[in-house]
Design a protein around this motif. Structure first.
Motif, short mmCIF file in Angstrom:
data_model
loop_
_atom_site.label_atom_id
_atom_site.label_comp_id
_atom_site.label_asym_id
_atom_site.label_seq_id
_atom_site.Cartn_x
_atom_site.Cartn_y
_atom_site.Cartn_z
N ILE A 66 0.84 -1.20 0.00
CA ILE A 66 0.00 0.00 0.00
C ILE A 66 0.87 1.26 0.00
N GLY A 67 1.88 1.29 0.86
CA GLY A 67 2.71 2.48 1.01
C GLY A 67 3.53 2.78 -0.22
N LEU A 68 4.11 1.75 -0.84
CA LEU A 68 4.91 1.99 -2.05
C LEU A 68 4.04 2.48 -3.19
N PHE A 69 2.84 1.94 -3.32
CA PHE A 69 1.94 2.37 -4.40
C PHE A 69 1.57 3.84 -4.25
N PHE A 70 1.08 4.20 -3.06
CA PHE A 70 0.65 5.59 -2.87
C PHE A 70 1.84 6.54 -2.79
N SER A 88 -4.35 12.21 3.53
CA SER A 88 -4.87 10.93 4.03
C SER A 88 -3.88 10.29 4.98
N ALA A 89 -2.60 10.38 4.66
CA ALA A 89 -1.57 9.84 5.56
C ALA A 89 -1.59 10.59 6.88
N ASP A 90 -1.82 11.90 6.85
CA ASP A 90 -1.90 12.68 8.09
C ASP A 90 -3.05 12.21 8.97
N ILE A 91 -4.15 11.81 8.34
CA ILE A 91 -5.28 11.28 9.11
C ILE A 91 -4.87 10.00 9.83
N PHE A 92 -4.13 9.13 9.15
CA PHE A 92 -3.67 7.90 9.79
C PHE A 92 -2.68 8.19 10.91
N VAL A 121 -2.75 -2.25 7.40
CA VAL A 121 -3.42 -1.05 6.93
C VAL A 121 -2.96 0.19 7.70
N LEU A 122 -2.66 0.02 8.98
CA LEU A 122 -2.26 1.17 9.79
C LEU A 122 -0.81 1.59 9.55
N GLY A 123 -0.01 0.76 8.89
CA GLY A 123 1.40 1.08 8.74
C GLY A 123 1.81 1.69 7.41
N TRP A 124 0.86 1.86 6.48
CA TRP A 124 1.24 2.30 5.14
C TRP A 124 1.67 3.76 5.08
N ALA A 125 1.14 4.60 5.97
CA ALA A 125 1.34 6.04 5.84
C ALA A 125 2.81 6.43 5.97
#
Length: 201
Positions: A66-70, A88-92, A121-125
């Motif tokens: 997820i993180g590499l894609f975004f 969105s990352a800031d929200i996480f 899911v919680l670690g992608w940001a």
């Protein structure tokens, strides 16, 4: 190699039938003693380490995908997409990981697969932000401009030229993230939201 290394079955309550067999201190028979149900603690520790390592690796892999894609989308293309992804990352980042994982596990229910999803899911940001920064420092190099001038597609430029030269910080972070995912699985298991009994973790 847990079946080869563990001296006993991790779920066998062999000592419960022995007077004083529960909660034994370490002995030559049980190197780490027994628990309240007469099970060998060393055997449960060895078998439980398999679950912990599996959670650590799979959860980090989910975060990486997820993180590499975004991160690649945000760093390479920029613009409004970059702003949306980073906000969105800031929200996480705003939610504590513990509360976020508990909320996800409450919706999905307990179980090992759901632990993978919750922690992943919680670690992608963080991964997306690190990868975005690496791409921003690499994408203006001469070899990227040369590939773009030769007509290479954006996907090829990202995959063949940018990714190999900006992945090093991600490898370091992902390696450290495995330990964090194992700790997260431990407190989810403590709250009875992780691997369900009698399987040890």
């Amino acid at each position: 190699f847990a079946p080869l290394l563990a001296p006993y079955d991790p779920n066998d309550q062999m000592e419960i039938r022995t007077p004083g067999g529960v909660k034994q201190p370490p002995t030559w028979k049980h190197w780490l003693g027994t628990d309240g149900l007469g099970r060998d603690i060393l055997s449960r520790l060895i078998y439980g380490s398999r679950v912990s390592v599996e959670v650590g690796i799979v959860a980090v892999l989910i975060s990486l995908v997820i993180g590499l894609f975004f991160g690649a989308l945000a760093g390479y293309f920029g613009g409004w997409g970059d702003s949306v992804i980073m906000r969105s990352a800031d929200i996480f980042f705003a939610f504590p990981t513990v509360l976020g994982a508990i909320a996800i596990m409450t919706v999905l229910g307990p179980g090992l697969i759901n632990v993978f999803i919750a922690i992943g899911v919680l670690g992608w940001a963080t991964i997306a932000r690190i990868f975005r920064g690496s791409i921003l420092s690499v994408k203006e190099n001469e070899y990227v401009e040369a590939a773009r001038a030769m007509g290479a597609s954006n996907a090829r430029i990202i995959w063949k030229h940018i990714m190999p030269n900006s992945i090093q910080p991600i490898i370091v972070y992902a390696t450290m993230g495995v330990g964090g995912a194992i700790l997260a699985e431990a407190w989810l298991a403590f709250l009875c939201l992780g691997q369900q009994l009698p399987t040890p973790s």
